[in-house]
Motif scaffolding. Structure first.
Motif, PDB file in Angstrom:
ATOM      1  N   PRO A   1     -18.034  33.153   3.789  1.00 29.54           N
ATOM      2  CA  PRO A   1     -16.957  33.691   4.624  1.00 29.54           C
ATOM      3  C   PRO A   1     -17.472  34.593   5.738  1.00 29.54           C
ATOM      4  CG  PRO A   1     -17.154  34.986   2.629  1.00 29.54           C
ATOM      5  CD  PRO A   1     -18.167  33.875   2.526  1.00 29.54           C
ATOM      6  N   GLN A   2     -16.683  34.695   6.810  1.00 26.64           N
ATOM      7  CA  GLN A   2     -17.004  35.645   7.864  1.00 26.64           C
ATOM      8  C   GLN A   2     -16.365  36.998   7.567  1.00 26.64           C
ATOM      9  OE1 GLN A   2     -15.850  34.938  12.060  1.00 26.64           O
ATOM     10  NE2 GLN A   2     -17.939  35.574  12.514  1.00 26.64           N
ATOM     11  N   LYS A   3     -15.176  36.972   6.964  1.00 22.87           N
ATOM     12  CA  LYS A   3     -14.471  38.209   6.621  1.00 22.87           C
ATOM     13  C   LYS A   3     -14.074  38.178   5.152  1.00 22.87           C
ATOM     14  CE  LYS A   3     -12.387  39.053  11.141  1.00 22.87           C
ATOM     15  NZ  LYS A   3     -11.162  39.331  11.880  1.00 22.87           N
ATOM     16  N   THR A   4     -14.333  39.285   4.459  1.00 25.91           N
ATOM     17  CA  THR A   4     -13.877  39.476   3.084  1.00 25.91           C
ATOM     18  C   THR A   4     -13.418  40.927   2.953  1.00 25.91           C
ATOM     19  OG1 THR A   4     -16.144  39.951   2.384  1.00 25.91           O
ATOM     20  CG2 THR A   4     -15.372  37.721   2.018  1.00 25.91           C
ATOM     21  N   GLU A   5     -12.884  41.256   1.799  1.00 27.20           N
ATOM     22  CA  GLU A   5     -12.446  42.627   1.541  1.00 27.20           C
ATOM     23  C   GLU A   5     -13.191  43.184   0.342  1.00 27.20           C
ATOM     24  OE1 GLU A   5     -10.171  44.238   3.502  1.00 27.20           O
ATOM     25  OE2 GLU A   5     -10.032  42.430   4.744  1.00 27.20           O
ATOM     26  N   HIS A   6     -13.493  44.466   0.403  1.00 25.70           N
ATOM     27  CA  HIS A   6     -14.068  45.198  -0.727  1.00 25.70           C
ATOM     28  C   HIS A   6     -13.297  46.509  -0.810  1.00 25.70           C
ATOM     29  CE1 HIS A   6     -17.130  46.577  -3.574  1.00 25.70           C
ATOM     30  NE2 HIS A   6     -17.055  47.737  -2.953  1.00 25.70           N
ATOM     31  N   GLY A   7     -12.309  46.546  -1.683  1.00 23.83           N
ATOM     32  CA  GLY A   7     -11.422  47.711  -1.734  1.00 23.83           C
ATOM     33  C   GLY A   7     -10.706  47.870  -0.409  1.00 23.83           C
ATOM     34  N   LYS A   8     -10.856  49.043   0.211  1.00 19.89           N
ATOM     35  CA  LYS A   8     -10.205  49.311   1.501  1.00 19.89           C
ATOM     36  C   LYS A   8     -11.076  48.944   2.697  1.00 19.89           C
ATOM     37  CE  LYS A   8      -7.298  53.029  -0.215  1.00 19.89           C
ATOM     38  NZ  LYS A   8      -6.861  54.416  -0.044  1.00 19.89           N
ATOM     39  N   THR A   9     -12.244  48.360   2.425  1.00 15.88           N
ATOM     40  CA  THR A   9     -13.201  48.035   3.489  1.00 15.88           C
ATOM     41  C   THR A   9     -13.153  46.551   3.840  1.00 15.88           C
ATOM     42  OG1 THR A   9     -14.679  49.788   2.726  1.00 15.88           O
ATOM     43  CG2 THR A   9     -15.644  48.088   4.135  1.00 15.88           C
ATOM     44  N   THR A  10     -13.066  46.246   5.131  1.00 15.44           N
ATOM     45  CA  THR A  10     -13.189  44.867   5.596  1.00 15.44           C
ATOM     46  C   THR A  10     -14.670  44.584   5.832  1.00 15.44           C
ATOM     47  OG1 THR A  10     -11.019  44.944   6.673  1.00 15.44           O
ATOM     48  CG2 THR A  10     -12.538  43.205   7.393  1.00 15.44           C
TER      49      THR A  10
ATOM     50  N   PHE B   1     -25.695  49.807  -1.352  1.00 17.54           N
ATOM     51  CA  PHE B   1     -24.645  49.652  -0.336  1.00 17.54           C
ATOM     52  C   PHE B   1     -23.263  49.662  -0.989  1.00 17.54           C
ATOM     53  CE2 PHE B   1     -27.532  47.131   2.827  1.00 17.54           C
ATOM     54  CZ  PHE B   1     -28.247  48.289   3.095  1.00 17.54           C
ATOM     55  N   ASN B   2     -23.149  49.052  -2.183  1.00 15.52           N
ATOM     56  CA  ASN B   2     -21.867  49.060  -2.907  1.00 15.52           C
ATOM     57  C   ASN B   2     -21.428  50.491  -3.196  1.00 15.52           C
ATOM     58  OD1 ASN B   2     -21.453  46.205  -3.212  1.00 15.52           O
ATOM     59  ND2 ASN B   2     -23.107  46.211  -4.680  1.00 15.52           N
ATOM     60  N   LYS B   3     -22.391  51.322  -3.594  1.00 16.61           N
ATOM     61  CA  LYS B   3     -22.068  52.716  -3.908  1.00 16.61           C
ATOM     62  C   LYS B   3     -21.595  53.464  -2.668  1.00 16.61           C
ATOM     63  CE  LYS B   3     -25.042  52.758  -7.897  1.00 16.61           C
ATOM     64  NZ  LYS B   3     -26.283  53.187  -8.530  1.00 16.61           N
ATOM     65  N   LEU B   4     -22.236  53.185  -1.528  1.00 15.18           N
ATOM     66  CA  LEU B   4     -21.779  53.797  -0.270  1.00 15.18           C
ATOM     67  C   LEU B   4     -20.345  53.378   0.050  1.00 15.18           C
ATOM     68  CD1 LEU B   4     -24.686  53.532   2.352  1.00 15.18           C
ATOM     69  CD2 LEU B   4     -23.569  55.614   1.561  1.00 15.18           C
ATOM     70  N   LEU B   5     -20.056  52.096  -0.104  1.00 13.93           N
ATOM     71  CA  LEU B   5     -18.718  51.583   0.186  1.00 13.93           C
ATOM     72  C   LEU B   5     -17.684  52.186  -0.751  1.00 13.93           C
ATOM     73  CD1 LEU B   5     -19.532  47.784   0.726  1.00 13.93           C
ATOM     74  CD2 LEU B   5     -19.112  49.496   2.493  1.00 13.93           C
TER      75      LEU B   5
ATOM     76  N   ARG C   1     -25.113  43.934  -2.711  1.00 15.32           N
ATOM     77  CA  ARG C   1     -25.349  43.068  -3.871  1.00 15.32           C
ATOM     78  C   ARG C   1     -24.023  42.503  -4.370  1.00 15.32           C
ATOM     79  NH1 ARG C   1     -27.767  39.315  -5.907  1.00 15.32           N
ATOM     80  NH2 ARG C   1     -28.507  39.392  -8.038  1.00 15.32           N
ATOM     81  N   HIS C   2     -24.006  41.203  -4.606  1.00 13.32           N
ATOM     82  CA  HIS C   2     -22.833  40.454  -5.091  1.00 13.32           C
ATOM     83  C   HIS C   2     -21.660  40.497  -4.108  1.00 13.32           C
ATOM     84  CE1 HIS C   2     -24.942  39.882  -8.811  1.00 13.32           C
ATOM     85  NE2 HIS C   2     -24.996  41.183  -9.037  1.00 13.32           N
ATOM     86  N   LEU C   3     -21.948  40.760  -2.842  1.00 14.49           N
ATOM     87  CA  LEU C   3     -20.912  40.767  -1.811  1.00 14.49           C
ATOM     88  C   LEU C   3     -21.481  40.013  -0.615  1.00 14.49           C
ATOM     89  CD1 LEU C   3     -18.077  41.932  -1.207  1.00 14.49           C
ATOM     90  CD2 LEU C   3     -19.217  43.935  -0.256  1.00 14.49           C
ATOM     91  N   ASN C   4     -21.322  38.714  -0.622  1.00 22.74           N
ATOM     92  CA  ASN C   4     -21.836  37.812   0.409  1.00 22.74           C
ATOM     93  C   ASN C   4     -23.343  37.568   0.321  1.00 22.74           C
ATOM     94  OD1 ASN C   4     -19.250  37.722   1.401  1.00 22.74           O
ATOM     95  ND2 ASN C   4     -19.634  39.026   3.148  1.00 22.74           N
ATOM     96  N   ASP C   5     -23.984  37.948  -0.800  1.00 24.00           N
ATOM     97  CA  ASP C   5     -25.421  37.718  -0.905  1.00 24.00           C
ATOM     98  C   ASP C   5     -25.718  36.526  -1.822  1.00 24.00           C
ATOM     99  OD1 ASP C   5     -24.919  38.773  -3.451  1.00 24.00           O
ATOM    100  OD2 ASP C   5     -26.727  40.009  -3.461  1.00 24.00           O
ATOM    101  N   PHE C   6     -27.002  36.230  -1.999  1.00 16.80           N
ATOM    102  CA  PHE C   6     -27.465  35.190  -2.914  1.00 16.80           C
ATOM    103  C   PHE C   6     -28.375  35.836  -3.957  1.00 16.80           C
ATOM    104  CE2 PHE C   6     -27.278  32.379   1.072  1.00 16.80           C
ATOM    105  CZ  PHE C   6     -25.997  31.928   0.788  1.00 16.80           C
ATOM    106  N   ASP C   7     -28.696  35.104  -5.011  1.00 20.83           N
ATOM    107  CA  ASP C   7     -29.576  35.618  -6.055  1.00 20.83           C
ATOM    108  C   ASP C   7     -31.053  35.539  -5.682  1.00 20.83           C
ATOM    109  OD1 ASP C   7     -27.613  36.445  -7.842  1.00 20.83           O
ATOM    110  OD2 ASP C   7     -27.392  34.434  -8.679  1.00 20.83           O
ATOM    111  N   THR C   8     -31.411  34.728  -4.704  1.00 21.84           N
ATOM    112  CA  THR C   8     -32.812  34.608  -4.298  1.00 21.84           C
ATOM    113  C   THR C   8     -33.258  35.895  -3.604  1.00 21.84           C
ATOM    114  OG1 THR C   8     -32.139  33.600  -2.208  1.00 21.84           O
ATOM    115  CG2 THR C   8     -32.671  32.096  -4.026  1.00 21.84           C
ATOM    116  N   LEU C   9     -34.491  36.313  -3.822  1.00 22.84           N
ATOM    117  CA  LEU C   9     -34.987  37.569  -3.250  1.00 22.84           C
ATOM    118  C   LEU C   9     -34.800  37.675  -1.737  1.00 22.84           C
ATOM    119  CD1 LEU C   9     -38.270  38.550  -5.122  1.00 22.84           C
ATOM    120  CD2 LEU C   9     -36.094  39.743  -5.107  1.00 22.84           C
ATOM    121  N   PRO C  10     -35.116  36.620  -0.949  1.00 13.75           N
ATOM    122  CA  PRO C  10     -34.963  36.777   0.503  1.00 13.75           C
ATOM    123  C   PRO C  10     -33.537  37.079   0.960  1.00 13.75           C
ATOM    124  CG  PRO C  10     -36.337  34.888   0.020  1.00 13.75           C
ATOM    125  CD  PRO C  10     -35.756  35.345  -1.286  1.00 13.75           C
TER     126      PRO C  10
END
Length: 195
Positions: A174-183, A148-152, A132-141
């Motif tokens: 984007p094809q690549k982004t960063e989330h903390g220490k995770t690519t 997943f954020n909590k796992l990361l 959620r909020h990491l390469n996703d959209f607000d639309t349900l599909p």
């Protein structure tokens, strides 16, 4: 270890324009869902390495299990010391075999906790839907999963691989982004990573 990641569309580079040896540099192939069984079978046949896969939201139409491929949905799979956690499917926007509510996805993750603890975490998270909020959209599909954020955040894997968000939806995806220490890798079409 050199890994080919694929998702959502059959790459013309590896399929239509294949030439001998094109897949020989890879140590592993990871498929993030919504790919034809014939394509996965082609890749694992032409490569000299295993192919791991999870299901996408459109995979309910598959008539058979792709031969020679290893499904890691709801599993923590270890390959040459690399710990890979698989969670296929997308956010539920209609009835479907591989569509889940946030509550259902959290339940799937809880069932994996003993394996995660036994292996002291994981190095790669493989999903079809994004977080959620990491390469996703607000639309349900195309909504991602908050869990997943909590796992990361808790396990800080080296890579988070997902599909589902087609990069031809817009030039700013984007094809690549960063989330903390995770690519974070959007594996739409294909992407190559090294770990």
């Amino acid at each position: 270890m050199k890994i080919l990641t694929v998702a959502d569309v059959e790459s013309k580079f590896f399929y239509d324009f294949y030439s001998p040896g094109k897949l020989s540099d890879f140590d592993l192939i990871i498929a993030c869902g919504d790919l034809k069984e014939e394509y996965l079978e082609f890749l694992v046949t032409m490569a000299e390495c295993p192919l791991l896969y999870i299901h996408g939201n459109h995979d309910e139409n598959h008539k058979k299990i792709p031969e020679g491929c290893i499904c890691i949905d709801d599993e923590l799979y270890v390959y040459k010391g690399v710990r890979i956690l698989g969670l296929g499917g997308s956010y539920r926007y209609r009835e479907g075999k591989y569509m889940y509510t946030d509550k259902q996805m959290k339940r799937r993750i809880r069932r994996l906790f003993p394996s995660i603890l036994r292996h002291r975490g994981f190095d790669i998270l493989v999903t079809h839907a994004p977080a959620r909020h990491l390469n996703d959209f607000d639309t349900l599909p195309h909504r991602g999963f908050e869990c997943f954020n909590k796992l990361l955040d808790r396990y800080k894997p080296k890579f988070f691989l997902h599909g589902h968000i087609h990069r031809n939806y817009g030039s700013s995806i984007p094809q690549k982004t960063e989330h903390g220490k995770t690519t974070v890798i959007n594996a739409y079409n294909y992407c190559v990573i090294e770990i």
